[in-house]
Design a protein around this motif. Sequence first.
Motif, PDB file in Angstrom:
ATOM      1  N   SER A 189     -42.952 -32.490   0.534  1.00  0.00           N
ATOM      2  CA  SER A 189     -42.425 -32.426   1.877  1.00  0.00           C
ATOM      3  C   SER A 189     -41.204 -33.322   1.898  1.00  0.00           C
ATOM      4  N   SER A 190     -40.307 -33.330   2.934  1.00  0.00           N
ATOM      5  CA  SER A 190     -39.167 -34.152   2.885  1.00  0.00           C
ATOM      6  C   SER A 190     -39.505 -35.293   3.576  1.00  0.00           C
ATOM      7  N   GLU A 191     -40.579 -35.498   4.517  1.00  0.00           N
ATOM      8  CA  GLU A 191     -41.215 -36.552   5.205  1.00  0.00           C
ATOM      9  C   GLU A 191     -41.465 -37.736   4.292  1.00  0.00           C
ATOM     10  N   ILE A 192     -42.381 -36.834   3.320  1.00  0.00           N
ATOM     11  CA  ILE A 192     -42.936 -37.808   2.131  1.00  0.00           C
ATOM     12  C   ILE A 192     -41.951 -38.414   1.308  1.00  0.00           C
ATOM     13  N   ALA A 193     -40.852 -37.410   0.870  1.00  0.00           N
ATOM     14  CA  ALA A 193     -39.779 -37.916   0.063  1.00  0.00           C
ATOM     15  C   ALA A 193     -38.948 -38.974   0.634  1.00  0.00           C
ATOM     16  N   LEU A 194     -38.889 -38.882   1.719  1.00  0.00           N
ATOM     17  CA  LEU A 194     -37.990 -39.787   2.665  1.00  0.00           C
ATOM     18  C   LEU A 194     -38.653 -41.131   2.581  1.00  0.00           C
ATOM     19  N   LYS A 195     -40.006 -41.051   2.896  1.00  0.00           N
ATOM     20  CA  LYS A 195     -40.856 -42.215   3.151  1.00  0.00           C
ATOM     21  C   LYS A 195     -40.876 -43.064   1.662  1.00  0.00           C
ATOM     22  N   ILE A 196     -40.914 -42.445   0.721  1.00  0.00           N
ATOM     23  CA  ILE A 196     -40.967 -42.971  -0.507  1.00  0.00           C
ATOM     24  C   ILE A 196     -39.710 -43.738  -0.923  1.00  0.00           C
ATOM     25  N   ILE A 197     -38.630 -43.149  -0.594  1.00  0.00           N
ATOM     26  CA  ILE A 197     -37.391 -43.662  -0.844  1.00  0.00           C
ATOM     27  C   ILE A 197     -36.897 -44.751   0.160  1.00  0.00           C
ATOM     28  N   SER A 198     -37.479 -44.767   1.473  1.00  0.00           N
ATOM     29  CA  SER A 198     -37.302 -45.755   2.388  1.00  0.00           C
ATOM     30  C   SER A 198     -38.188 -47.033   1.817  1.00  0.00           C
ATOM     31  N   LEU A 199     -39.351 -46.561   1.203  1.00  0.00           N
ATOM     32  CA  LEU A 199     -40.382 -47.857   0.942  1.00  0.00           C
ATOM     33  C   LEU A 199     -39.591 -48.509  -0.385  1.00  0.00           C
ATOM     34  N   CYS A 200     -38.914 -47.672  -1.107  1.00  0.00           N
ATOM     35  CA  CYS A 200     -38.274 -48.388  -2.411  1.00  0.00           C
ATOM     36  C   CYS A 200     -37.250 -49.217  -2.078  1.00  0.00           C
ATOM     37  N   GLU A 201     -36.375 -48.479  -1.121  1.00  0.00           N
ATOM     38  CA  GLU A 201     -35.116 -49.449  -1.031  1.00  0.00           C
ATOM     39  C   GLU A 201     -35.051 -50.263   0.180  1.00  0.00           C
ATOM     40  N   GLY A 202     -36.344 -50.442   0.747  1.00  0.00           N
ATOM     41  CA  GLY A 202     -36.743 -51.222   1.662  1.00  0.00           C
ATOM     42  C   GLY A 202     -37.529 -52.419   1.317  1.00  0.00           C
ATOM     43  N   GLU A 203     -38.832 -52.481   1.775  1.00  0.00           N
ATOM     44  CA  GLU A 203     -39.689 -53.025   1.520  1.00  0.00           C
ATOM     45  C   GLU A 203     -39.867 -53.602  -0.147  1.00  0.00           C
ATOM     46  N   TYR A 204     -39.831 -52.454  -0.950  1.00  0.00           N
ATOM     47  CA  TYR A 204     -40.402 -52.983  -2.421  1.00  0.00           C
ATOM     48  C   TYR A 204     -39.196 -53.411  -3.170  1.00  0.00           C
ATOM     49  N   VAL A 205     -37.970 -53.162  -2.759  1.00  0.00           N
ATOM     50  CA  VAL A 205     -36.879 -53.708  -3.746  1.00  0.00           C
ATOM     51  C   VAL A 205     -36.369 -55.221  -2.931  1.00  0.00           C
ATOM     52  N   ASN A 206     -36.928 -55.349  -1.833  1.00  0.00           N
ATOM     53  CA  ASN A 206     -36.756 -56.660  -1.389  1.00  0.00           C
ATOM     54  C   ASN A 206     -37.745 -57.722  -1.971  1.00  0.00           C
ATOM     55  N   ARG A 207     -38.987 -57.213  -1.971  1.00  0.00           N
ATOM     56  CA  ARG A 207     -40.260 -57.896  -2.596  1.00  0.00           C
ATOM     57  C   ARG A 207     -39.783 -58.193  -4.109  1.00  0.00           C
ATOM     58  N   LEU A 208     -39.178 -57.339  -4.838  1.00  0.00           N
ATOM     59  CA  LEU A 208     -38.751 -57.529  -6.355  1.00  0.00           C
ATOM     60  C   LEU A 208     -37.770 -58.700  -6.270  1.00  0.00           C
ATOM     61  N   LEU A 209     -36.626 -58.605  -5.458  1.00  0.00           N
ATOM     62  CA  LEU A 209     -35.445 -59.312  -5.434  1.00  0.00           C
ATOM     63  C   LEU A 209     -36.107 -60.915  -5.058  1.00  0.00           C
ATOM     64  N   CYS A 210     -36.797 -60.689  -4.219  1.00  0.00           N
ATOM     65  CA  CYS A 210     -37.505 -62.177  -3.613  1.00  0.00           C
ATOM     66  C   CYS A 210     -37.938 -62.866  -4.857  1.00  0.00           C
ATOM     67  N   GLY A 211     -39.013 -62.230  -5.403  1.00  0.00           N
ATOM     68  CA  GLY A 211     -39.416 -62.746  -6.628  1.00  0.00           C
ATOM     69  C   GLY A 211     -38.766 -63.172  -7.685  1.00  0.00           C
ATOM     70  N   GLU A 212     -37.661 -62.270  -8.068  1.00  0.00           N
ATOM     71  CA  GLU A 212     -36.864 -62.887  -9.128  1.00  0.00           C
ATOM     72  C   GLU A 212     -35.739 -64.088  -8.776  1.00  0.00           C
ATOM     73  N   THR A 213     -35.564 -63.985  -7.251  1.00  0.00           N
ATOM     74  CA  THR A 213     -34.860 -65.252  -6.992  1.00  0.00           C
ATOM     75  C   THR A 213     -35.731 -66.419  -7.038  1.00  0.00           C
ATOM     76  N   LEU A 214     -37.054 -66.306  -6.598  1.00  0.00           N
ATOM     77  CA  LEU A 214     -37.820 -67.640  -6.619  1.00  0.00           C
ATOM     78  C   LEU A 214     -38.138 -68.283  -8.078  1.00  0.00           C
ATOM     79  N   ASP A 215     -38.201 -67.184  -8.839  1.00  0.00           N
ATOM     80  CA  ASP A 215     -38.446 -67.236 -10.511  1.00  0.00           C
ATOM     81  C   ASP A 215     -37.262 -68.007 -11.146  1.00  0.00           C
ATOM     82  N   THR A 216     -36.008 -67.493 -10.653  1.00  0.00           N
ATOM     83  CA  THR A 216     -34.715 -68.193 -11.042  1.00  0.00           C
ATOM     84  C   THR A 216     -34.528 -69.455 -10.672  1.00  0.00           C
ATOM     85  N   ARG A 217     -34.845 -69.814  -9.451  1.00  0.00           N
ATOM     86  CA  ARG A 217     -34.520 -71.054  -8.697  1.00  0.00           C
ATOM     87  C   ARG A 217     -35.540 -71.925  -9.465  1.00  0.00           C
ATOM     88  N   SER A 218     -36.975 -71.607  -9.690  1.00  0.00           N
ATOM     89  CA  SER A 218     -37.967 -72.594 -10.445  1.00  0.00           C
ATOM     90  C   SER A 218     -37.185 -73.348 -11.384  1.00  0.00           C
TER      91      SER A 218
END
Length: 360
Positions: A149-178
């Motif tokens: 369904s378009s609702e589920i597809a949009l939700k997956i993309i929204s989660l990917c480009e919102g919450e999860y990419v931000n978590r990944l970038l945060c982890g990478e930044t903290l790792d690099t900063r260490s």
Amino acid sequence: MNEVLKNYLKKTGDSVSEFVNNNIDSFLEPRELRDASLLYFNRGGKRLRPGLVCLAAGLFGGENAETAALPCAAGVELFHNWTLIHDDIIDNDDVRRGGSSVHVAVAALFRDCGEKSREYGRDVAILAGDALHSMSVRLMTKLVENGVSSEIALKIISLCEGEYVNRLLCGETLDTRSGLFSGNVISEGINEDESLNIMLGKTGALFALCAVSGAMIGLGISDERDDRITALKCFAENCGIAFQLKDDILGVTSDEKTLGKPIGGDIREGKATLILAEAIRNASPSDREFFERVVGNRQATTSEVQRALRLLQELGGVDYAARLAADSIDRALKSLEVLPHNTYSELLCMWAESMSARKL
């Protein structure tokens, strides 16, 4: 790796490769940008992440859901590949999957241009990562063509480009900063909670996205807070911690030929791993002084790095990380107990156990 799981991941990987090759942007130019974008993808890999998407979908929805999830599985694999390209630039790694890293490979094509070729190689690698990020989202939009369904597809993309990419970038930044504070890390110790958060970001976030996305497709719902999806997300995050711990262990105990990437890079970059944390706790004053001098020193000699790697083992760092990885897998498997028991759950158990058993 268990042969049954190995065969499943190969089958899924072959389907992902075919799907990507049939749907990539052939108009991407110039040639070095197009080739750089798909360099790691075409070298293969374990395909753990697309495998998890399909297993999560199949767990709740059977074969039809597993097939419907293919665009998402392909999308997360390309998403993973762009993070690898950028990670190699950040970590100054010249080797990936047994060959030159993207920025090195592109620079070699323009070696006649002298020193500027290295700069161009890094520039193209950054752009190749951006192109892959774009491609990954485009592939996920094709979920609708696969009956999701378009609702589920949009939700997956929204989660990917919102919450999860931000978590990944945060982890990478903290790792690099260490790596900025390697001297202080030795004298003051490593914050283990922060190290775990780094692992949850760098690796656990994308694993969680795979599990959540596949589960939503299999269940036919877009609510990621559903108890079943939450349980599978917990499973994936704990597997991510175990995977990263094993990655750190292999970075100490393996060799470049086997692993397909440089050994000892975390020492030169000054990464605050839990292996280093335990070694520091058990180190003598002279060993601590040695770590202070070598960890985070990119000019450290090969013999100094080799000595540091030996100390990480002798001082119990590797054994400590292995115990933490085993604990993480136990927690992951516990999460599966409340979910359906079928062929897919059996494969998920094998998938989890492969996190800490892998050799590369």
